[in-house]
Design an enzyme around this catalytic site. Structure first.
Site, PDB file in Angstrom:
ATOM      1  CB  CYS A  85      34.081  18.018  46.709  1.00 26.62           C
ATOM      2  SG  CYS A  85      34.800  19.393  47.591  1.00 26.62           S
ATOM      3  CD  GLU A 124      34.879  13.958  48.402  1.00 22.01           C
ATOM      4  OE1 GLU A 124      34.432  14.896  47.701  1.00 22.01           O
ATOM      5  OE2 GLU A 124      35.047  14.044  49.610  1.00 22.01           O
TER       6      GLU A 124
END
Length: 839
Positions: free
Chosen positions: A436, A438
């Protein structure tokens, strides 16, 4: 200088996409059967050896296919968008859902009766042998109870592989797996039988060699298949394509790539087979425009490929990235709805010396997403002060299509945040994004991102209940809230509940971490991560240079608004007593008890009766349920609860550039991010916080009672660090200002900020310029990440009513995009509720 000229889409791409989405995804059983065969044959051998032998057995025997019109080959299933299963991680949830997986609301899969029977037979072998069962045995009883009460969920890695990694694609492209085998053998030659780590290291290195050789043989199977198909093909154009595919697969990934086409094919085998070895998702291609560029540039300079032909190959890869799939349990499918594998591919940014490295491929990756208009890859773009303006304009053009891509990331925050976690400056400058949102350094990191979803709203519920939930002590006893005389005392109770619950989450994550190292180490993945070969350890055992665990908290806006409202209404203005607030929450404000609350209260009463030694049977349960259903507040109480809800609505909310609220939200975020970072994981690394929910804010909100910000029970909580939907009423710049005031530097596992714009806001060049200016402004204020939906509310509502007319409508969900019509109704509603902005 890079080229921004558009390239027309090949006529091949729509045919590939049509074939890909023609049918519902299918569950296949080939991998499960093959790994079980291998494990039965290797009983008693070291686990790393068994893993390598099983991987090799799978690649030698799993059915393979070359589909019509493909230029890049390699498929994990015969059915397009199909998936294999991974019983060595867990199987019981699948066993329980075999008859319902095709009809569930989120991410359904077709499964044949024959396949069900085959999997049921396979599963018999795995009882007591899975990583999830071992993880459970390692967990503290209090941690298991917290999971059962939905304080947090570590289900991502509890039931599946970890994934969440970017490997050294560039090394495979440069030297191939023969080169990596040579490196492993060189390390093996250094080993002495008397070394203390000889047994472990020698078996690991031999497992790497077996795994790499298996991949070479797998590619050779495709070379042979393509050759056979070419011999039978009567279409001269397709015949030549198949011959070229055969030649490519006979060379790569065994050897280093000698052309851009070979590099594309080699990349794909790596990407695909990482997800055959393990069920982990978020296998992210990373800085694709950087490691692929030398092959593209060499072929362009030599005149052996045109920009149009190179673009077609990229587009084919983009389609293939949507072919990969996995089945999750029903609850997890709600949290990851949209069949996403979170394969994050990022362009732009700096090199290790701080120079901008935008190139032709950076733009062509954006064009590929425009051409295929599919959720994968989850395209991202790095932004810094040196980013070329025209690259951002081109990215904004993609955003304007409504696909929810790309996501935008701020070098000026992420690089120092990673340095703060121990990365060198050079490594931090070369970060990419996983899954997502990170950040990590590719080829050196085992980040364990998405390690758990931590619901920051639930500890506040435990404050009001003095640690109790459904009749059980789940948290710690922090006292009677009605007797807390200062806000500081109340806030301190919340911090204590948070710290206790965080410690339980760490316990659960560490138990799962140990289980993965003991039962499912991954030699194939590990051969492409430094310093596994020299250390003689798999990634799962701590072989990576950088080791982290990154669970994410969500509900920041709800908690900031809730605590601010309590401070304002109870302790400062004294308009509401704590007793009234507690009652209002228990009765869900003016809504009264809903079905879930009735069920929860009935369960609590029945458990209390059992604990008291009273007989409980079906008739007793019915009587309790009927009694609870008749419960209702008095008219006076209802009037007061409605009044309290109106007062809460009048209290200032996070997302409107109000200093007092925004900096209070910053302190609330610290209640999660600061305690977490003191913990260590079994691989010798630190915990680091993330603030994003994927899409779990919807199903986990459904398990959460009413909150003091006026949110009703069992409704979604706020997503990521975004303001609560509908509460950011002063425009996009004000919302961005509020979010920027959180301390993004400490939340090094990533933050997620969603915004939604009406399409008219990005119309024309002027709209694009304003949009880019918004991103620049937010990043200048030290925000970390932004992503956007550009779609009007009416379109989404019509898509709900007439899904057959919107088969290709892609939206941004959380840290990923998905086809809108594949999402659960509750998640669709959550996207529709988001504030629609304009300039």
């Amino acid at each position: 200088m890079f080229n921004t000229t558009d390239i027309p889409k090949s006529s091949r791409i729509p045919k590939l996409i049509e074939a890909l989405y023609a049918k519902m995804p299918v569950i296949e059983s080939a991998r499960a059967k093959l790994i079980t065969e291998s494990y039965k044959a290797t009983e008693g051998q070291p686990v790393i050896t068994r893993r390598a032998e099983a991987f090799a057995h799978i690649l030698r025997n799993i059915p393979i296919i070359i589909r019509d019109n493909e230029l890049i080959v390699g498929s994990s299933t015969i059915a397009p968008r199909g998936c294999q299963t991974f019983p060595e991680f867990s199987y019981q949830w699948l066993e329980d859902e075999l008859d319902t997986v095709a009809t569930r609301t989120a991410d359904p899969f077709y499964i044949a009766e024959e396949t069900k029977a085959e999997l049921r037979e396979v599963h018999k072998y795995w009882k007591g042998k899975t990583s999830s069962e071992l993880a459970t045995s390692y967990m503290a009883p209090e941690a298991i109870k917290a999971i059962e009460h939905n304080i947090f969920t570590p289900g991502n890695y509890f039931y599946n592989g970890v994934g969440h990694v970017t490997v050294k694609y560039e090394e495979v492209l440069a030297i191939g797996y023969k080169g990596i085998i040579d490196k492993a053998r060189a390390e093996l030659e250094k080993c002495q039988v008397g070394d203390g780590n000889y047994a472990k290291k020698s078996h690991f290195l031999n497992a790497v060699i077996v795994s790499c050789q298996a991949v070479i043989e797998y590619a050779e199977r495709y070379a042979e298949l393509a050759s056979q198909m070419a011999a039978e093909c009567t279409d001269p154009v397709r015949k030549q394509e198949l011959l070229q595919i055969s030649e490519n697969c006979s060379r790569v990934p065994a050897n280093g790539a000698t052309s851009f086409y070979e590099a594309c094919q080699s990349f794909w085998f790596v990407q695909q087979l990482l997800q055959v070895e393990s069920s982990g998702h978020s296998i992210s291609p990373g800085r694709f425009d950087q490691y692929m560029y030398p092959y593209y540039k060499a072929d362009i300079d030599k005149g052996v490929i045109t920009r149009e032909a190179a673009q077609e190959l990229l587009d084919c890869i983009w389609v293939k990235l949507n072919d990969l799939n996995k089945v999750r349990d029903a609850a997890s499918a709600e949290g990851f709805a949209g069949y996403s594998l979170f394969q994050n591919l990022i362009v732009g940014g700096q090199d290790k010396y701080g120079n901008d490295v935008t190139n032709d491929l950076s733009v062509m990756c954006i064009l590929a997403s425009m051409h295929v208009h599919l959720p994968m890859p989850s395209l991202s773009i790095r932004v810094w002060n040196g980013s070329p303006h025209e690259l951002l304009i081109k990215a904004a053009e993609l955003t304007r299509t409504g696909i929810g891509l790309p996501a935008y990331y701020n070098d000026e925050v992420i690089i120092p945040a990673l340095q703060n976690r121990g990365l060198t400056l050079e490594d931090a400058r070369e970060y990419n994004i996983i899954g997502c949102v990170e950040p990590q350094k590719a080829g050196k990191t085992d980040g364990w991102h998405d390690a758990a979803f931590f619901n920051m709203c639930r500890p506040l519920e435990l404050v009001f209940s003095n640690g109790m939930d459904k009749g059980e002590l789940v948290g710690i006893q922090t006292g009677d809230v009605t007797k807390m005389t200062t806000f500081e005392e109340f806030f301190d109770a919340y911090k204590k509940q948070m710290e206790y619950c965080i410690s339980l989450m760490v316990n659960a994550d560490n138990a799962i971490d140990v289980a993965h190292s003991e039962r499912v180490p991954l030699p194939y993945e590990s051969c492409m991560v430094d310093d596994c070969l020299s250390r003689g350890l798999s990634v799962q055992e701590g072989g990576a240079v950088y080791n982290f665990t990154g669970p994410q908290g969500f509900g920041i806006a709800n908690m900031a608004d809730s605590l601010y409202a309590i401070r304002k209404l109870v302790y400062e203005d004294k308009k509401v007593s704590m007793e009234e607030y507690k009652q209002a929450l228990a009765w869900n404000y003016d809504k009264g008890l809903d079905q879930q609350s009735v069920s929860d209260m009935s369960e609590m009463i029945l458990k209390g009766m059992q604990d008291a030694g009273m007989a409980v049977n079906t008739d007793t349960a019915k009587a309790v349920l009927q009694t609870v259903m008749r419960l209702k507040p008095t008219e006076e109480q209802l009037r007061r609860f409605t009044e309290i809800h109106h007062m809460i609505d009048e209290v200032p909310k996070f997302g409107n550039a109000i200093d007092d609220v925004d900096y209070f939200a910053r302190d609330v975020a610290y209640t999660y991010s600061r305690p977490l970072q003191k913990y260590m994981n079994p691989r010798g690394g630190h915990y680091q916080a993330g603030l994003y929910p994927v899409s779990a804010n919807v199903p986990l909100g459904g398990q959460t009672g009413a909150t003091p910000d006026g949110r009703y029970a069992h409704t979604p909580v706020a997503d990521g660090v975004s303001p609560t939907a509908g509460k950011d009423v002063k425009g996009p710049t004000a919302a961005a200002t509020s979010v920027s005031r959180l301390d993004h530097f400490i939340v090094s596992n990533g933050t997620l900020f969603n915004q939604k714009f009406h399409p008219s806001a990005l119309a024309g060049r002027e709209g694009l310029e304003k949009f880019v200016a918004l991103i620049r402004t937010f990043f200048d204020q030290k925000g970390m990440h932004m992503q956007f939906n550009v779609v009007d509310r009416e379109t989404l509502l019509d898509a709900q009513k007439h899904p057959e007319n919107y088969a290709h409508l892609v939206v941004r969900v959380a840290g990923y995009s998905a086809l809108f019509t594949t999402l659960s109704r509750s998640l669709q509603d959550d996207i529709i509720r988001r504030t629609e902005q304009g300039f």
